[in-house]
Design an enzyme around this catalytic site. Structure first.
Site, PDB file in Angstrom:
ATOM      1  N   ASP A  10       0.652  -1.328  -0.097  1.00 33.65           N
ATOM      2  CA  ASP A  10      -0.168   0.723   0.139  1.00 33.65           C
ATOM      3  C   ASP A  10       0.987   1.561   0.076  1.00 33.65           C
ATOM      4  O   ASP A  10       1.666   1.372   0.663  1.00 33.65           O
ATOM      5  CB  ASP A  10      -0.870  -0.332   1.189  1.00 33.65           C
ATOM      6  CG  ASP A  10      -2.150   0.915   1.461  1.00 33.65           C
ATOM      7  OD1 ASP A  10      -2.619   1.001   0.545  1.00 33.65           O
ATOM      8  OD2 ASP A  10      -1.529   2.330   2.161  1.00 33.65           O
ATOM      9  N   TYR A  51       2.561  10.145   0.632  1.00 37.30           N
ATOM     10  CA  TYR A  51       3.710   9.802   1.373  1.00 37.30           C
ATOM     11  C   TYR A  51       4.986  10.496   0.681  1.00 37.30           C
ATOM     12  O   TYR A  51       5.844   9.780   1.594  1.00 37.30           O
ATOM     13  CB  TYR A  51       3.156   7.725   1.627  1.00 37.30           C
ATOM     14  CG  TYR A  51       1.671   7.639   1.997  1.00 37.30           C
ATOM     15  CD1 TYR A  51       1.072   8.123   2.839  1.00 37.30           C
ATOM     16  CD2 TYR A  51       1.855   6.128   1.650  1.00 37.30           C
ATOM     17  CE1 TYR A  51      -0.231   7.850   2.754  1.00 37.30           C
ATOM     18  CE2 TYR A  51       0.325   5.642   2.631  1.00 37.30           C
ATOM     19  CZ  TYR A  51       0.021   6.284   2.808  1.00 37.30           C
ATOM     20  OH  TYR A  51      -1.417   5.396   3.407  1.00 37.30           O
ATOM     21  N   LYS A  71      -3.142   6.082  -4.119  1.00 41.30           N
ATOM     22  CA  LYS A  71      -4.341   6.671  -3.894  1.00 41.30           C
ATOM     23  C   LYS A  71      -3.767   8.268  -3.984  1.00 41.30           C
ATOM     24  O   LYS A  71      -2.981   9.171  -4.339  1.00 41.30           O
ATOM     25  CB  LYS A  71      -4.218   7.028  -2.492  1.00 41.30           C
ATOM     26  CG  LYS A  71      -4.065   5.570  -1.014  1.00 41.30           C
ATOM     27  CD  LYS A  71      -4.397   5.888   0.538  1.00 41.30           C
ATOM     28  CE  LYS A  71      -4.355   4.580   0.500  1.00 41.30           C
ATOM     29  NZ  LYS A  71      -2.610   4.457   1.077  1.00 41.30           N
ATOM     30  N   HIS A 117      -8.166   8.742  -1.488  1.00 37.80           N
ATOM     31  CA  HIS A 117      -7.337   9.501  -0.124  1.00 37.80           C
ATOM     32  C   HIS A 117      -8.153   9.488   1.124  1.00 37.80           C
ATOM     33  O   HIS A 117      -8.414   8.762   1.663  1.00 37.80           O
ATOM     34  CB  HIS A 117      -6.086   9.481  -0.265  1.00 37.80           C
ATOM     35  CG  HIS A 117      -5.294   9.445   0.720  1.00 37.80           C
ATOM     36  ND1 HIS A 117      -3.885   9.309   0.101  1.00 37.80           N
ATOM     37  CD2 HIS A 117      -5.390   9.062   2.142  1.00 37.80           C
ATOM     38  CE1 HIS A 117      -3.455   8.820   1.638  1.00 37.80           C
ATOM     39  NE2 HIS A 117      -3.952   9.088   2.395  1.00 37.80           N
TER      40      HIS A 117
END
Ligand code: A2P
Length: 324
Positions: free
Chosen positions: A46, A51, A80, A113
């Site tokens: 994931d 990020y 996402k 997200h």
């Protein structure tokens, strides 16, 4: 209670119920951690644009896959759409950035997200005002973004679409357009999300638990800011006692509980021994008494850690998902 190792999705693709989380892992440690996770047998990994680590993950995946199409097919890679991309005209651009960095022919699952939005500021995924609050875009809406996301499937670059951090009402609204194939939300022993899981299950939407071990890094960061204390889930007496009885670690008990609770989980770790440990949760079961004891530790909404208070101002967005 036995648990299937996968959620079977609508086209029979399989989403493994244990995945590897990569949030808050810096680039230098991520590459080694992903190598260790792939060697340990993780197939579900994931990540997210937000990020800021997709290129590093892409490098590790490329090294693992090489030219072996079968090795790629075994994997289930999730990314996402970031909060700055929650606008129909921006979905394609943000998706393409993730797609390029991951360097795969297709992404298995692409999630919206969060339901709230930031302003679109090129080069800045977390734009802030001078006072430190987020540049929140109050005008966006999840339905038009979700409609635009549906078009991504036509390109063949993404196989499944889902959402993250949404509440029951938002899920239902999106189901009127197309059913999300996954809902990723915070779930752990202190925030078990029983009503949301029941609602998602009646809609036929699999749940993936983030922060399944209580996300120590996030809890520490919030604790420093607010003074609120977050108990260490790995040190809860009931968890430790059950772990001793089974000759397992507390983390394995927390993860096994989530599997029997009906959700997938994406624990993260940077330590090869713990990475291995977290996927070795298929050869034992919690009995009914143990399961019920852990079930009773739920604190409901009070157990939530990731309340997005670190994004000051998002609570004003009309789609902010958590209402006390
Ligand atoms: P580390 O990377 O040093 O292993 P979550 O997945 O809920 O966000 O939790 C991640 C946190 O839990 C990280 O601090 C991670 O530290 C720690 N962690 C992950 N796996 C284990 C484990 N098996 N035992 C103890 N701590 C763990």
């Amino acid at each position: 209670m036995s648990v299937p190792e996968y959620f079977v999705l609508d086209n029979e693709d399989r989403m493994p119920r244990i995945g590897f989380g990569t949030w808050q892992t810096s680039d230098d440690v991520l590459e080694k951690a992903v190598d260790a996770a792939l060697k340990a047998g993780y197939k579900h990994i994931d990540t997210a644009r937000a990020y800021e680590n997709e290129a590093t993950l892409g490098k590790a995946l490329k090294r693992w896959i090489g030219d072996d199409e079968d090795k790629r097919k075994e994997l289930f890679i999730v990314s996402k759409l970031p909060p700055g991309g929650n606008r129909p005209e921006l979905v394609e651009e943000y998706f393409q950035a993730s797609y390029n960095d991951l360097g795969l022919k297709y992404i298995d699952m692409y999630l919206m997200h969060v339901p709230f939005s930031f302003e679109h500021v090129p080069g800045d995924l977390h734009p802030k005002n001078p006072d430190g609050s987020m540049k929140v875009d109050l005008t966006t809406d999840i339905v038009s973004t979700w409609k635009a996301m549906q078009k991504l499937k036509d390109s063949g670059k993404v196989r499944h679409l889902g959402v993250s951090n949404m509440n029951e009402e938002q899920l239902k609204r999106l189901c009127e357009i197309a059913k999300p194939e996954c809902l990723q939300v915070e779930v752990h022993i202190l925030c078990q999300q029983k009503p949301l899981i029941a609602a998602a299950s009646s809609l036929g939407i699999p749940i993936v638990a983030y922060s399944p071990l209580g996300s120590k890094a996030l809890a520490d960061m919030l604790s420093t800011k607010t003074g609120r204390e977050y108990p260490s889930q790995l040190d809860l007496p009931a968890v430790k006692e059950i772990a001793e009885k089974h000759g397992r670690t507390p983390a394995q008990i927390l993860l096994r509980y989530l599997l029997q609770h009906g959700v997938a989980a994406i624990p993260k770790s940077t330590d090869p021994t713990r990475i291995q440990q977290n996927i070795n949760v298929w050869d034992f079961e919690l009995n009914e008494a143990e399961f019920n004891e852990l079930r009773s530790l739920d604190q409901g909404e009070n157990g939530r850690i990731c309340d997005f208070s670190f994004f000051r101002g998002v609570e004003k967005h009309p789609e902010f998902p958590f209402k006390k």
